[in-house]
Write an enzyme that holds these catalytic residues in place. Structure first.
Site, PDB file in Angstrom:
ATOM      1  N   ILE A 688       0.766  -1.212   0.120  1.00 39.59           N
ATOM      2  CA  ILE A 688       0.197  -0.007   0.021  1.00 39.59           C
ATOM      3  C   ILE A 688       0.741   1.161  -0.034  1.00 39.59           C
ATOM      4  O   ILE A 688       0.234   2.277  -0.145  1.00 39.59           O
ATOM      5  CB  ILE A 688      -1.036  -0.021   1.168  1.00 39.59           C
ATOM      6  CG1 ILE A 688      -0.253  -0.278   2.500  1.00 39.59           C
ATOM      7  CG2 ILE A 688      -2.134  -1.040   1.089  1.00 39.59           C
ATOM      8  CD1 ILE A 688      -1.270  -0.151   3.758  1.00 39.59           C
ATOM      9  N   SER A 690       5.209   2.886  -0.174  1.00 39.01           N
ATOM     10  CA  SER A 690       6.615   2.795  -0.397  1.00 39.01           C
ATOM     11  C   SER A 690       7.325   4.020   0.021  1.00 39.01           C
ATOM     12  O   SER A 690       6.962   5.079  -0.596  1.00 39.01           O
ATOM     13  CB  SER A 690       6.953   2.254  -1.552  1.00 39.01           C
ATOM     14  OG  SER A 690       8.273   2.139  -1.781  1.00 39.01           O
ATOM     15  N   ASP A 808       9.196  15.519  10.708  1.00 33.76           N
ATOM     16  CA  ASP A 808       8.673  15.133   8.982  1.00 33.76           C
ATOM     17  C   ASP A 808       7.113  15.245   9.026  1.00 33.76           C
ATOM     18  O   ASP A 808       6.634  14.203   8.348  1.00 33.76           O
ATOM     19  CB  ASP A 808       9.349  13.870   8.787  1.00 33.76           C
ATOM     20  CG  ASP A 808       9.331  13.671   7.158  1.00 33.76           C
ATOM     21  OD1 ASP A 808       9.053  14.773   6.513  1.00 33.76           O
ATOM     22  OD2 ASP A 808       9.372  12.601   6.597  1.00 33.76           O
TER      23      ASP A 808
END
Ligand SMILES: *[C@@H]1O[C@H](CO)[C@@H](O)[C@H](O)[C@H]1NC(C)=O
Ligand SMILES: *[C@@H]1O[C@H](CO)[C@@H](O)[C@H](O)[C@H]1NC(C)=O
Ligand SMILES: *[C@@H]1O[C@H](CO)[C@@H](O)[C@H](O)[C@H]1NC(C)=O
Length: 977
Positions: A688, A690, A808
């Site tokens: 789902i 990467s 992030d």
């Protein structure tokens, strides 16, 4: 009229004034007109005070922007274009029965169009374009004298107004860029026989263009671009002999361009880009001598460009990229035209490169990449000082580039890559002072890398790889303060790597592989805090790997095939794998050996490698080992309540195993029965996602039908990410933070098992549409996501001790469950605040382009405020529906810049809002969140709010709950979904 000493107010009619009215009846109409205009003024907001002259004491004919009939003195015109007016249009305007012109384009007027406008039966011109009008358009077919109707670029909704077909006197009709329901072009527009200008772009139109349109013989502009019009390109278009402009780009047209188009001899502009058309361009098109702009990019056209294009005298823009054109390019192209930009990229043009494109010294953009041109690059371009982008990469061009072509004073990009060019870079390149990108890769250029390159202060990318450059790399390269990418691999450079290279503090990507560099790796490399990828392989480098290199936040490293000696820091080993260090005299220590399974590297002998490092490296190693143990101990303690060791072998905890790689190590953090063998059974079809740290799979557990997400970490930095995620996620629990169920390790493979989020991530969700073509996320859902995500981050910053900085935050890392409840994910680069203070000096570079707080360009201290900035970017994405970086913003610009420049221009705030959301009902709420986003993205960290404050502000911006109740009950007529 102007000298009339009296003024009247309907609100305070005195006996005297009534008398006056009786005595001077013409004044009555004056009064009514004055009153109507003052009412009109009262409903507007006028920040520039352009309506100051609109006073009861003045005659309306003296009002700024108002004109009267010179004989009767009746008001005939209101003309106030681009005056920053907002507010609404008063229905009182309908009292002005003699009005001929209402001209109010480019203001910020909102609200609905008053249906009373129908009473202005004398109206000739109604122009409300470029405002923020909302709601349905009332039937205005009573305005039988109308010649100009322009309601383009507003937020009008409802059905496309088909009654316009009754306004048979119309000459100009603009209804473009509104939010109508999907529909077809009404046949009745064919009744408007006087129409010269038809502007229906972006109007949600589908189906075919009705034939009746091609009976509009007077038509000059036909713009139905950006719709979903389908069917073969209409050949009847050739009936419209007076056409000067055809804008049919961004539709679904198929078929070929009809030869009859060449008969439209008045044509100046044609844009049929981004359709699905094929075939050749009709040969006679070359006879369209008035053509100024021709664009058909992104189709399937083939064959040659008609030679006649070379004879055109007026051509300024020509863009045919991404087609299948082939053959020679018309030799005279541009010779007689003031050509400004040409893009013929991604075709199969062959033969000589056209030499006259810049003949008239106007050319700014020359893009011809990815074709089959051969021979030399014509010397005619040496005087093309106007060029800004010159890109001819991926052709078969050869020979030398002349001095003048290197010296283009306005060029921001010179790209000769992937050709067969030879010769040297001319020192004249010093005159290309605007140069941002110089791409010469994959050619046969030779000679030195000239030291004058250091003078090109704007250079960001310098790609000289795979050529025959020789000599030393000049130290002046260190003067390139903007440089982010430097590729010199596969050349014959010699000498030392200059230590000054570390002055390029923005450098992210440094590749010097396969040259003949010698000497030590300069120790200053460890100071390049932005560096993300370092490749020095295939040189003659000697000495040790510089100290502290492992403190950089590298995601890839390759030092193989040199003559380096000493020991490989284990951190670097986990990033690069042993293949990054082979072909040297390097060795690894016993501990590192457990990290890499079948290593080709030798274990350091007593004294070898260590003799230099005994003081430093060994201590570092011990500290790391202890730290790892502490982390493990911490995990055990922290989660003692619900820590459950799996059935598999756990005695050894989480340390690397010694050769027994058939057994699983498992640590779980939530009650959940997990069969390790099930986890390793990941199917590619269930992939789902990467990303930077690994691949994510969906996994349906046999037990109780549970679904989990399993992240398989990339081999290189697996341990590091694993430690970071376990360290943080293992110990925190919050509704808006992704749950980590367990970690598994087997051999060199590491897996993290998370809760499964069925609605993917926010980035995707913002881009997807439901079956009705509405965006997947309406405003209420977006608001809920904003608030939830803010709560999650606030928890990290304010409720965890020590605080956790995510580093992030971005829309991809905000996942959505069944209910669109957001969860913050991906703690691979997160940091415990306290730790980061001491260790951050060199190791703090993290984050994603477009989300990184500006201060991180000059300071290395990451604080909670950097997360706040990134979250601000996410809020702007939610409000605008745009991505953090988009081509439209311009090179090097981001969403924050885009939003600020739009607001700074005094443009309507509404224009930056995502127009796919039904803005009308929630506009104010969206603007509140927009403001919070802007606040969070403030340039100076201390001006940004804390996440706790953000949560409070967001709670104040909650859209009215009645609407949210509507959503849930899914009432009919609710346009929100
Ligand atoms: C001016 O307006 C009055 C009242 O509407 C009307 O009677 C008169 O005919 C108008 N004059 C002209 C020239 O249109
Ligand atoms: C518009 O024209 C159609 C037929 O052409 C007619 O049925 C309709 O009543 C007209 N509408 C108005 C408001 O005049
Ligand atoms: C086409 O344009 C010409 C020149 O402007 C004009 O004389 C002619 O009337 C136009 N044709 C139509 C059908 O309007």
């Amino acid at each position: 009229m102007a000298e009339h000493p009296l003024f009247f107010s309907l609100r305070s009619l005195s006996l005297v004034s009534i008398l006056f009215l009786v005595v001077f009846p013409p004044s009555l109409s004056l009064t009514i007109e004055t009153q109507a205009l003052l009412d009109f003024k009262n409903m507007l907001k006028d920040p520039l005070n352009v309506l100051d002259s609109w006073k009861e004491s003045e005659s309306p004919c003296e009002f700024f922007g108002v004109s009267c009939d010179p004989v009767s003195g009746n008001v005939t015109e209101i003309s106030l274009a681009n005056k920053s007016l907002s507010g609404e249009i008063s229905p009182s305007i309908s009292t002005l029965g003699n009005l001929k012109t209402i001209y109010l384009p480019q203001n910020l007027i909102s609200g609905k169009l008053p249906p009373q406008l129908n009473h202005c039966s004398n109206l000739r011109v109604l122009n409300l374009s470029w405002n923020g009008m909302i709601g349905n358009i009332p039937d205005l077919s009573g305005l039988q004298n109308l010649k100009v109707l322009d309601l383009s670029v507003n937020s009008l909704s409802g059905r496309f107004p088909s009654w316009v077909g009754n306004l048979t006197g119309l000459v100009y009709l603009g209804l473009a860029s509104n939010h109508y329901d999907e529909g077809e072009i009404p046949e009745s527009i064919g009744n408007l026989k006087s129409l010269t200008w038809l502007f229906l772009a972006r109007s949600n139109l589908r189906g075919q263009i009705p034939e009746s349109i091609f009976e509009l013989n007077a038509l000059q502009t036909l713009d139905i671009s950006r719709n979903k019009i389908s069917g073969d390109f209409p050949s009847s278009i050739s009936k419209l002999k007076n056409l000067t402009k055809i804008e049919l780009f961004f539709n679904n047209f198929t078929g070929e361009l009809p030869p009859g188009i060449a008969d439209l001899s008045l044509l100046r502009e044609i844009d049929i880009s981004s359709n699905q058309m094929h075939g050749r361009l009709p040969e006679k098109m070359g006879n369209l001598k008035n053509l100024v702009v021709f664009q058909c990019y992104n189709n399937n056209f083939s064959g040659e460009i008609p030679a006649g294009f070379g004879d055109m005298r007026n051509l300024i823009g020509f863009s045919v990229y991404r087609n299948n054109f082939s053959g020679l390019f018309p030799a005279n192209f541009g010779r007689f035209s003031p050509l400004d930009s040409i893009d013929i990229s991604e075709n199969q043009f062959s033969g000589e490169f056209p030499r006259f494109l810049c003949e008239n010294r106007k050319l700014r953009l020359l893009l011809a990449l990815d074709n089959n041109f051969s021979g030399e690059f014509p010397d005619s371009y040496v005087d093309c000082k106007s060029l800004e982008r010159l890109r001819i990469n991926k052709n078969h061009l050869s020979g030398k580039i002349l001095d003048g072509v290197w010296a283009l004073p306005h060029a921001t990009m010179i790209d000769f890559g992937d050709n067969d060019f030879e010769g040297e870079i001319s020192p004249m390149i010093v005159f290309s002072i605007s140069l941002n990108q110089l791409v010469l890769k994959n050619n046969r250029f030779s000679g030195n890398v000239p030291s004058v390159l250091g003078k090109l202060a704007n250079l960001e990318r310098l790609l000289l790889n795979n050529n025959s450059f020789s000599g030393n790399l000049p130290a002046e390269i260190g003067a390139l303060k903007q440089l982010s990418s430097l590729h010199l691999e596969q050349n014959s450079l010699t000498g030392l790597i200059p230590g000054e290279i570390s002055d390029c503090f923005r450098l992210v990507d440094l590749n010097l592989a396969d040259n003949d560099f010698s000497g030590n790796i300069p120790s200053t490399v460890s100071l390049m805090s932005s560096l993300n990828s370092l490749n020095l392989s295939g040189n003659q480098l000697t000495g040790p790997i510089p100290k502290n290199l492992e403190n950089l936040r590298l995601s890839s490293i390759d030092l193989s095939r040199n003559q380096l000696s000493g020991n490989v820091p284990s951190d670097l080993l986990t990033i690069g794998g042993d293949e990054a260090f082979v072909g040297n005299g390097l060795c690894i220590d016993q501990y590192s050996k457990t990290l890499v399974k079948y290593t080709l590297l030798n274990v350091c002998k007593e004294g070898q490698g260590k003799k230099r490092v005994l003081g430093g490296k060994l201590v570092v190693f011990i500290i790391m080992a202890v730290a790892l143990l502490l982390v493990l101990a911490g995990l055990l303690l922290v989660s003692c309540k619900n820590f459950k060791l799996g059935e598999s072998d756990v005695e050894n905890g989480l340390e690397g195993e010694k050769g027994v790689n058939s057994k699983w190590k498992l640590a779980s953090f939530h009650h959940m029965d997990i069969d390790p063998d099930e986890i390793c059974d990941l199917e590619e079809e269930n992939l789902i996602g990467s990303g930077g740290t690994g691949r994510v799979y969906r996994l349906d557990l046999k037990e109780k039908g549970n679904v989990v997400a399993v992240k398989q970490l990339w081999k290189g930095n697996g341990m590091k990410v694993l430690a970071a995620e376990m360290d943080i996620l293992g110990q925190i629990r919050h509704r808006n933070i992704l749950k980590l169920y367990a970690c598994l390790m087997k051999g060199g493979l590491n897996y993290l098992v998370f809760e499964y989020m069925s609605n993917g991530n926010l980035f995707q969700a913002l881009r997807s549409e439901n079956k009705g073509g509405k965006p997947e996320l309406n405003w209420y859902q977006r608001y809920k996501i904003a608030l939830g995500a803010a709560k999650g981050i606030s928890y990290l910053h304010h409720d965890c001790s020590p605080p956790i900085i995510h580093r992030d935050i971005k829309s991809c890392n905000i996942l959505l469950d069944d209910d669109y409840e957001p969860k913050i994910a991906d703690f691979g680069v997160a940091k415990i605040a306290e730790k980061s203070l001491e260790g951050s000096e060199y190791s703090s570079f993290a984050g994603t382009h477009g989300y990184i707080a500006p201060e991180l360009a000059y300071t290395l201290k990451v604080t909670e405020k950097s997360d706040v900035y990134s979250f601000g970017v996410v809020l702007l994405e939610l409000v605008t529906g745009k991505a953090s970086i988009e081509e439209e913003y311009g090179e090097g610009k981001d969403i924050v810049y885009w939003v600020l420049t739009h607001l700074g221009d005094g443009e309507n705030v509404v224009k930056v809002l995502d127009d796919r959301v039904d803005v009308e009902t929630v506009q104010d709420d969206m603007i509140k969140v927009l403001k919070i986003g802007i606040l969070c993205a403030a340039k100076l960290p201390n001006l940004r709010p804390t996440m706790r404050e953000v949560v409070n502000m967001l709670m104040d911006a909650e859209p009215c709950t009645a609407i949210s109740a509507d959503i849930k009950s899914d009432k009919p007529g609710n346009s929100f979904l």
